[in-house]
Design a protein around this motif. Sequence first.
Motif, PDB file in Angstrom:
ATOM      1  N   GLU A 165      39.117  -5.669 -19.874  1.00  0.00           N
ATOM      2  CA  GLU A 165      40.342  -5.978 -20.628  1.00  0.00           C
ATOM      3  C   GLU A 165      41.559  -6.116 -19.726  1.00  0.00           C
ATOM      4  O   GLU A 165      42.601  -6.634 -20.146  1.00  0.00           O
ATOM      5  CB  GLU A 165      40.605  -4.881 -21.673  1.00  0.00           C
ATOM      6  CG  GLU A 165      39.540  -4.765 -22.748  1.00  0.00           C
ATOM      7  CD  GLU A 165      38.281  -4.053 -22.283  1.00  0.00           C
ATOM      8  OE1 GLU A 165      37.235  -4.203 -22.948  1.00  0.00           O
ATOM      9  OE2 GLU A 165      38.344  -3.352 -21.248  1.00  0.00           O
ATOM     10  N   GLU A 166      41.442  -5.649 -18.474  1.00  0.00           N
ATOM     11  CA  GLU A 166      42.587  -5.700 -17.550  1.00  0.00           C
ATOM     12  C   GLU A 166      42.613  -6.991 -16.726  1.00  0.00           C
ATOM     13  O   GLU A 166      43.501  -7.166 -15.897  1.00  0.00           O
ATOM     14  CB  GLU A 166      42.531  -4.492 -16.607  1.00  0.00           C
ATOM     15  CG  GLU A 166      42.737  -3.162 -17.339  1.00  0.00           C
ATOM     16  CD  GLU A 166      42.537  -1.948 -16.447  1.00  0.00           C
ATOM     17  OE1 GLU A 166      43.407  -1.045 -16.477  1.00  0.00           O
ATOM     18  OE2 GLU A 166      41.525  -1.900 -15.715  1.00  0.00           O
ATOM     19  N   ILE A 224      43.201 -10.913 -16.560  1.00  0.00           N
ATOM     20  CA  ILE A 224      43.843 -12.033 -17.246  1.00  0.00           C
ATOM     21  C   ILE A 224      43.599 -13.294 -16.414  1.00  0.00           C
ATOM     22  O   ILE A 224      44.019 -13.359 -15.252  1.00  0.00           O
ATOM     23  CB  ILE A 224      45.370 -11.799 -17.391  1.00  0.00           C
ATOM     24  CG1 ILE A 224      45.640 -10.466 -18.096  1.00  0.00           C
ATOM     25  CG2 ILE A 224      46.030 -12.968 -18.124  1.00  0.00           C
ATOM     26  CD1 ILE A 224      45.074 -10.345 -19.475  1.00  0.00           C
ATOM     27  N   ARG A 245      46.109  -0.997 -17.590  1.00  0.00           N
ATOM     28  CA  ARG A 245      46.302  -0.652 -19.006  1.00  0.00           C
ATOM     29  C   ARG A 245      46.575   0.823 -19.244  1.00  0.00           C
ATOM     30  O   ARG A 245      47.022   1.199 -20.330  1.00  0.00           O
ATOM     31  CB  ARG A 245      45.059  -1.052 -19.819  1.00  0.00           C
ATOM     32  CG  ARG A 245      44.820  -2.544 -19.887  1.00  0.00           C
ATOM     33  CD  ARG A 245      43.764  -2.870 -20.932  1.00  0.00           C
ATOM     34  NE  ARG A 245      44.321  -2.818 -22.277  1.00  0.00           N
ATOM     35  CZ  ARG A 245      43.587  -2.855 -23.393  1.00  0.00           C
ATOM     36  NH1 ARG A 245      42.277  -2.909 -23.311  1.00  0.00           N
ATOM     37  NH2 ARG A 245      44.153  -2.831 -24.570  1.00  0.00           N
ATOM     38  N   ARG A 272      50.559   2.063 -18.462  1.00  0.00           N
ATOM     39  CA  ARG A 272      50.221   0.818 -19.152  1.00  0.00           C
ATOM     40  C   ARG A 272      51.311  -0.188 -18.812  1.00  0.00           C
ATOM     41  O   ARG A 272      52.472  -0.020 -19.196  1.00  0.00           O
ATOM     42  CB  ARG A 272      50.140   1.025 -20.663  1.00  0.00           C
ATOM     43  CG  ARG A 272      49.712  -0.237 -21.424  1.00  0.00           C
ATOM     44  CD  ARG A 272      49.728   0.002 -22.919  1.00  0.00           C
ATOM     45  NE  ARG A 272      49.327  -1.194 -23.641  1.00  0.00           N
ATOM     46  CZ  ARG A 272      48.076  -1.461 -24.013  1.00  0.00           C
ATOM     47  NH1 ARG A 272      47.109  -0.590 -23.723  1.00  0.00           N
ATOM     48  NH2 ARG A 272      47.791  -2.558 -24.679  1.00  0.00           N
ATOM     49  N   GLN A 305      53.582  -3.362 -18.888  1.00  0.00           N
ATOM     50  CA  GLN A 305      54.074  -4.348 -19.844  1.00  0.00           C
ATOM     51  C   GLN A 305      54.422  -5.642 -19.098  1.00  0.00           C
ATOM     52  O   GLN A 305      54.993  -5.590 -18.012  1.00  0.00           O
ATOM     53  CB  GLN A 305      55.316  -3.823 -20.568  1.00  0.00           C
ATOM     54  CG  GLN A 305      55.110  -2.492 -21.281  1.00  0.00           C
ATOM     55  CD  GLN A 305      54.109  -2.583 -22.415  1.00  0.00           C
ATOM     56  OE1 GLN A 305      54.075  -3.563 -23.149  1.00  0.00           O
ATOM     57  NE2 GLN A 305      53.279  -1.555 -22.537  1.00  0.00           N
ATOM     58  N   HIS A 359      46.568 -16.576 -26.126  1.00  0.00           N
ATOM     59  CA  HIS A 359      45.337 -16.245 -25.424  1.00  0.00           C
ATOM     60  C   HIS A 359      45.573 -15.120 -24.406  1.00  0.00           C
ATOM     61  O   HIS A 359      46.706 -14.824 -24.048  1.00  0.00           O
ATOM     62  CB  HIS A 359      44.790 -17.474 -24.676  1.00  0.00           C
ATOM     63  CG  HIS A 359      44.628 -18.691 -25.534  1.00  0.00           C
ATOM     64  ND1 HIS A 359      45.691 -19.485 -25.887  1.00  0.00           N
ATOM     65  CD2 HIS A 359      43.522 -19.256 -26.095  1.00  0.00           C
ATOM     66  CE1 HIS A 359      45.262 -20.495 -26.644  1.00  0.00           C
ATOM     67  NE2 HIS A 359      43.948 -20.369 -26.787  1.00  0.00           N
ATOM     68  N   GLU A 360      44.483 -14.545 -23.919  1.00  0.00           N
ATOM     69  CA  GLU A 360      44.533 -13.500 -22.889  1.00  0.00           C
ATOM     70  C   GLU A 360      45.487 -12.368 -23.268  1.00  0.00           C
ATOM     71  O   GLU A 360      46.410 -12.024 -22.533  1.00  0.00           O
ATOM     72  CB  GLU A 360      44.917 -14.097 -21.528  1.00  0.00           C
ATOM     73  CG  GLU A 360      43.897 -15.084 -20.974  1.00  0.00           C
ATOM     74  CD  GLU A 360      42.552 -14.437 -20.704  1.00  0.00           C
ATOM     75  OE1 GLU A 360      42.325 -13.934 -19.602  1.00  0.00           O
ATOM     76  OE2 GLU A 360      41.711 -14.425 -21.623  1.00  0.00           O
ATOM     77  N   ARG A 361      45.234 -11.819 -24.475  1.00  0.00           N
ATOM     78  CA  ARG A 361      46.035 -10.694 -24.991  1.00  0.00           C
ATOM     79  C   ARG A 361      47.523 -11.030 -25.029  1.00  0.00           C
ATOM     80  O   ARG A 361      48.378 -10.175 -24.851  1.00  0.00           O
ATOM     81  CB  ARG A 361      45.790  -9.434 -24.155  1.00  0.00           C
ATOM     82  CG  ARG A 361      44.371  -8.930 -24.254  1.00  0.00           C
ATOM     83  CD  ARG A 361      44.079  -7.649 -23.494  1.00  0.00           C
ATOM     84  NE  ARG A 361      45.215  -6.844 -23.176  1.00  0.00           N
ATOM     85  CZ  ARG A 361      45.530  -6.474 -21.932  1.00  0.00           C
ATOM     86  NH1 ARG A 361      44.792  -6.883 -20.909  1.00  0.00           N
ATOM     87  NH2 ARG A 361      46.572  -5.719 -21.706  1.00  0.00           N
ATOM     88  N   GLY A 362      47.816 -12.312 -25.247  1.00  0.00           N
ATOM     89  CA  GLY A 362      49.195 -12.747 -25.371  1.00  0.00           C
ATOM     90  C   GLY A 362      49.915 -12.928 -24.061  1.00  0.00           C
ATOM     91  O   GLY A 362      51.081 -13.337 -24.031  1.00  0.00           O
TER      92      GLY A 362
END
Length: 373
Positions: A64-65, A67, A215, A219, A221, A231-234
Motif C-alpha cells: 500500500e506504500e 505509488i 504509512r 503517516r 501526508q 487513482h493510487e489512493r488519490g
Amino acid sequence: MRPIYLDNHSTTRVDDRVLAAMLPYFTEHYGNPASVTHAYGWEAEAAVKQAREIIADKIGATPEEIIFTSGATEANNLAIKGVAEAYFSQGRHIITVQTEHNAVLDPCRYLESLGFEVTYLGVDRFGLIDLEELEKAMREDTILVSIMAANNEIGVIQPIDQIGELCHSRNVLFHTDAAQAIGKIPLTVKNIDLMSITGHKLYAPKGIGALYVRRKNPRVQLSAQLHGGGHERGMRSGTLYTPQIVGLGKAIELAEPEEKIRVLRDRLWQQLNIEGIHLNGHPTQRLPGNLNISIENVDGQALILGVQSTIAVSSGSACTSAKIEPSHVLTAIGVPDELAFASIRFGIGRFNTEADIDQAAQCVLQTVKALRS
C-alpha cells in the motif's frame, strides 16, 4: 559495429526477461486495472498487485506504500511539492544538497518562488554530506530533507540510515531519490519516509517509476500533483500502465548484488594508467558500476568525440549533458573547471564483458595519447 555501451547511468537496455514478462499485457491481458467488473480488468489488477508486492518486499515496505509514477522525476516532484503543500502550515523550510539531480533541485527552486526557504548543503571533496552540518541546518520550521541515496554522476553513496535517524529524531520527513541506487546496493526504507525509484536505470522500460510513501510512524501526508480519477489512493491520478508496471516489478525481482560489475569497474580503472588522471568521487563508497574521471591537459569534448565510434559514454548527467558549463556536481566537490570539462562518466552494466572493458581502456589510452601529441 555499434559502440560498446558504457552509459548505463543514463539508461539501460531492457532485459529480455523483463520484456518477456511485459509483452502479454500489451496484447492478451490488455485490460484496465481499474475495471473491476470483468476478467480483463481483474487480470491487469492482479498483475499490478503482484508488481507492487515485489517492489515493496525488495525495500521492506508494504504494498500500500508504493505509488506508481511515470519515473523518478515525477516521483521527486510528487514527494517534494506534495509534502510542501501538505505541511506548509507547519513550516516552509526544506533542506537538500548542492549535488542533487535537477529533478530535485528544480522543484526546490520552484518552491522558493512560492515563498519556501531552501538550504542547499555543501559536500566534501568526495561528494559526501556532513551530518553535523545537516543537523545544524535543521530548524523548527523544517518540514523535509531530500538527499539522494547515490549520485548519478560520481556514484557516491550517502549515509542514508544515519540521515534518516537524524531526521526522525527532529520530527522532519526524509525523502531520498534512489533512482540510481535501487537494485544496485542494499536499500531499505527503515529510516526513509519517501523514496523515488525509476525503471530505466535497472533494465526496465522508460516511463515507469514509483514513490514509496510511509504509512505508519509517521503517516506521511501528500498533496496530489495530478488530479482526475483518484487513482493510487488519490496521490497520483491516471490510468495505470500495466505493461510497464509489470516490467518494473520483474526488473526489481531480477536485481541482485553487482559484484561482477564492481570487478569490471575496477578492471577499467586499473587499466587507465594515464598521467594526470583523477578519480572523481569516493574511492570505495560509490556505486559498483560507476567510474567518473578527469584527465589533465585533455579537452573533454574532444575526448568524447574521439572515442565515440568505439565506446558510448557521457560527460555527466544525460539530462544536462548538452549544457556548455561544468557539471554542478563536480563543481560542488571542488573540481576545477578545466578538469570538470575534461571528465568522463563510465556507467558499467549487466551486459558488459571483460572484452568490452579491455577495448574501452585501450580506446581511451590511444585517444588521450593522440590528443596530447
